[in-house]
Enzyme design. Sequence first.
Site, PDB file in Angstrom:
ATOM      1  N   ARG A  91       3.246  -1.130  11.769  1.00 17.14           N
ATOM      2  CA  ARG A  91       4.422  -1.957  11.482  1.00 17.14           C
ATOM      3  C   ARG A  91       5.009  -1.471  10.161  1.00 17.14           C
ATOM      4  O   ARG A  91       4.461  -0.602   9.511  1.00 17.14           O
ATOM      5  CB  ARG A  91       4.099  -3.462  11.484  1.00 17.14           C
ATOM      6  CG  ARG A  91       2.782  -3.938  10.999  1.00 17.14           C
ATOM      7  CD  ARG A  91       2.484  -3.713   9.546  1.00 17.14           C
ATOM      8  NE  ARG A  91       3.525  -4.225   8.695  1.00 17.14           N
ATOM      9  CZ  ARG A  91       3.818  -3.774   7.491  1.00 17.14           C
ATOM     10  NH1 ARG A  91       3.099  -2.771   6.952  1.00 17.14           N
ATOM     11  NH2 ARG A  91       4.785  -4.272   6.758  1.00 17.14           N
ATOM     12  N   GLY A  92       6.136  -2.090   9.774  1.00 19.77           N
ATOM     13  CA  GLY A  92       6.852  -1.598   8.589  1.00 19.77           C
ATOM     14  C   GLY A  92       7.888  -0.587   9.068  1.00 19.77           C
ATOM     15  O   GLY A  92       7.539   0.338   9.815  1.00 19.77           O
ATOM     16  N   ALA A  93       9.142  -0.771   8.617  1.00 22.74           N
ATOM     17  CA  ALA A  93      10.243   0.012   9.178  1.00 22.74           C
ATOM     18  C   ALA A  93       9.987   1.521   9.154  1.00 22.74           C
ATOM     19  O   ALA A  93      10.177   2.217  10.160  1.00 22.74           O
ATOM     20  CB  ALA A  93      11.525  -0.312   8.408  1.00 22.74           C
ATOM     21  N   ARG A 143      10.749  -2.376  19.218  1.00 17.72           N
ATOM     22  CA  ARG A 143      11.044  -3.506  18.314  1.00 17.72           C
ATOM     23  C   ARG A 143      12.540  -3.444  17.993  1.00 17.72           C
ATOM     24  O   ARG A 143      13.087  -2.345  17.860  1.00 17.72           O
ATOM     25  CB  ARG A 143      10.194  -3.444  17.028  1.00 17.72           C
ATOM     26  CG  ARG A 143       8.752  -3.917  17.245  1.00 17.72           C
ATOM     27  CD  ARG A 143       7.996  -4.100  15.952  1.00 17.72           C
ATOM     28  NE  ARG A 143       8.339  -5.329  15.265  1.00 17.72           N
ATOM     29  CZ  ARG A 143       7.915  -5.615  14.026  1.00 17.72           C
ATOM     30  NH1 ARG A 143       7.149  -4.771  13.370  1.00 17.72           N
ATOM     31  NH2 ARG A 143       8.253  -6.752  13.450  1.00 17.72           N
ATOM     32  N   GLN A 159       1.432 -10.416   6.073  1.00 15.19           N
ATOM     33  CA  GLN A 159       1.402  -8.998   5.664  1.00 15.19           C
ATOM     34  C   GLN A 159       1.223  -8.848   4.157  1.00 15.19           C
ATOM     35  O   GLN A 159       0.700  -7.832   3.695  1.00 15.19           O
ATOM     36  CB  GLN A 159       2.701  -8.282   6.089  1.00 15.19           C
ATOM     37  CG  GLN A 159       2.836  -8.065   7.581  1.00 15.19           C
ATOM     38  CD  GLN A 159       3.653  -9.166   8.237  1.00 15.19           C
ATOM     39  OE1 GLN A 159       3.561 -10.324   7.826  1.00 15.19           O
ATOM     40  NE2 GLN A 159       4.412  -8.837   9.246  1.00 15.19           N
ATOM     41  N   ASP A 173      14.507  -3.646   6.551  1.00 22.18           N
ATOM     42  CA  ASP A 173      14.371  -3.116   7.912  1.00 22.18           C
ATOM     43  C   ASP A 173      15.675  -2.562   8.460  1.00 22.18           C
ATOM     44  O   ASP A 173      15.686  -1.703   9.330  1.00 22.18           O
ATOM     45  CB  ASP A 173      13.834  -4.197   8.855  1.00 22.18           C
ATOM     46  CG  ASP A 173      12.360  -4.436   8.565  1.00 22.18           C
ATOM     47  OD1 ASP A 173      12.069  -5.165   7.603  1.00 22.18           O
ATOM     48  OD2 ASP A 173      11.523  -3.837   9.263  1.00 22.18           O
ATOM     49  N   ASN A 181      15.276  -8.165   6.171  1.00 19.73           N
ATOM     50  CA  ASN A 181      13.879  -7.907   5.814  1.00 19.73           C
ATOM     51  C   ASN A 181      13.061  -9.092   6.329  1.00 19.73           C
ATOM     52  O   ASN A 181      13.605 -10.055   6.897  1.00 19.73           O
ATOM     53  CB  ASN A 181      13.726  -7.731   4.296  1.00 19.73           C
ATOM     54  CG  ASN A 181      12.357  -7.189   3.919  1.00 19.73           C
ATOM     55  OD1 ASN A 181      11.893  -6.192   4.474  1.00 19.73           O
ATOM     56  ND2 ASN A 181      11.665  -7.852   3.009  1.00 19.73           N
ATOM     57  N   LYS A 182      11.769  -9.030   6.147  1.00 21.45           N
ATOM     58  CA  LYS A 182      10.855 -10.056   6.677  1.00 21.45           C
ATOM     59  C   LYS A 182      11.347 -11.469   6.375  1.00 21.45           C
ATOM     60  O   LYS A 182      11.842 -11.744   5.270  1.00 21.45           O
ATOM     61  CB  LYS A 182       9.465  -9.806   6.069  1.00 21.45           C
ATOM     62  CG  LYS A 182       8.363 -10.735   6.505  1.00 21.45           C
ATOM     63  CD  LYS A 182       8.197 -10.851   8.010  1.00 21.45           C
ATOM     64  CE  LYS A 182       8.026  -9.526   8.715  1.00 21.45           C
ATOM     65  NZ  LYS A 182       8.151  -9.648  10.204  1.00 21.45           N
TER      66      LYS A 182
HETATM   67  O1  MRU Z   1       7.171  -7.179  10.863  1.00 23.20           O
HETATM   68  P1  MRU Z   1       6.843  -6.065   9.910  1.00 23.20           P
HETATM   69  O2  MRU Z   1       5.509  -6.167   9.288  1.00 23.20           O
HETATM   70  O3  MRU Z   1       7.111  -4.710  10.540  1.00 23.20           O
HETATM   71  O4  MRU Z   1       7.945  -6.236   8.752  1.00 23.20           O
HETATM   72  C1  MRU Z   1       7.948  -5.324   7.694  1.00 23.20           C
HETATM   73  C2  MRU Z   1       8.922  -5.623   6.627  1.00 23.20           C
HETATM   74  O5  MRU Z   1       9.676  -6.564   6.711  1.00 23.20           O
HETATM   75  C3  MRU Z   1       8.995  -4.652   5.486  1.00 23.20           C
HETATM   76  O6  MRU Z   1       9.402  -5.297   4.320  1.00 23.20           O
HETATM   77  C4  MRU Z   1      10.007  -3.563   5.815  1.00 23.20           C
HETATM   78  O7  MRU Z   1       9.774  -3.030   7.069  1.00 23.20           O
HETATM   79  C5  MRU Z   1      10.012  -2.491   4.814  1.00 23.20           C
HETATM   80  S1  MRU Z   1       8.547  -1.438   4.932  1.00 23.20           S
HETATM   81  C6  MRU Z   1       9.032   0.054   4.394  1.00 23.20           C
END
Ligand code: MRU
Length: 354
Positions: free
Chosen positions: A49-51, A87, A197, A238, A248-249
């Site tokens: 996970r994470g963009a 996603r 996270q 993201d 973002n999250k």
């Molecule tokens: O749902 P996730 O864990 O994929 O969400 C991740 C985030 O929101 C991060 O802040 C974002 O992807 C930046 S990571 C380089």
Amino acid sequence: MHGTYKPLWLDNNGDLEVIDQRYLPFEKKTRILHTGADVSQAITDMTVRGAGVIGNVAAFGVYLLAREYAGDKTKITEQAQIIRASRPTAVNLMWAVDRMLQVVAQSQHVIADCKAEAIQICDEDVLRTQDIGRIGCDIIEDIMQRKALTSFNILTHCNAGWLGIVDSGSALAPIYEAQRRGIPIHVWVDETRPRNQGASLTAWELLDAGIQHTIIPDNTGGHLMQQGMVDMVITGADRVALNGDAANKIGTYLKALAAKDNDVPFYIALPTNTFDFACQNGVKDISIEMRSEDEVHMMRGVDEHGLPQIIRITPEGTKAANYGFDVTPARLITAFITEAGCITPNKTAISRLK
Ligand code: MRU
């Protein structure tokens, strides 16, 4: 670089091995992805996970498809759409698949060229995160100087460290650089419900790096900012629209509001491949992922014997809503920290990056 990055690497058989982030911080397990379908599943089920890392893994996913279908361009292109849709919010996923498919379309040696391109994408992200680290840390030093601070408190949300983008992260890259420069730094880590996270991944990364940090329940940030205990907020992103609105999250927006009310600088760190130049208005147009209610109802952890357990924390029969992301309007963002420099959150400045 030779296809080895902290959260993902090619194993001796040419398969993609990734850290299975679902088990951190208690167990460091890896998972081997052999096929394009394995990659789609790993992105959907949050193994990765994470963009940034989603984009990196997707790029290797197209390479695995090339291998699986012996370079058949039609099949690879068709199957890559499944990875591309695994996603909806992080634009690095679509960006990476589209870039890989351009190589597929033009190549005479599809398998070898896809492998080289996936490695190239990751190599570029490594350099991007290093630049973000340096530029972000210069801002930290600047604030410290202006406010005559001898130590620095940063608040971050979710995980935008090296588990989220190879190899230094985005939001955490300036923090790692601050540690290298010897700046006394402390990080407030939002736990980031419902998947935690922050509590499980960011805390694990910072602990491993020996960086001072404190996990806080998600609702604590406003109080800390009001009391002057936060010098800067940095989060990742993201997807950022042309008008500077940033997804973002879930929960990031509330932190930005609290930062505005308390004159705390609110920065978003991101590589330029997280801008979606086709998206005009983030609040209106960014698609927000809806995730399973179970992530709200259930918590994962270890019991008093250190054994992994999943427990329910809500009454059976109660409904839950699980919006994965929210969008912070550009007016609440001080600036974007990118490898191309510090960018003002408006259409004119963002358009120049195209
Ligand atoms: O749902 P996730 O864990 O994929 O969400 C991740 C985030 O929101 C991060 O802040 C974002 O992807 C930046 S990571 C380089």
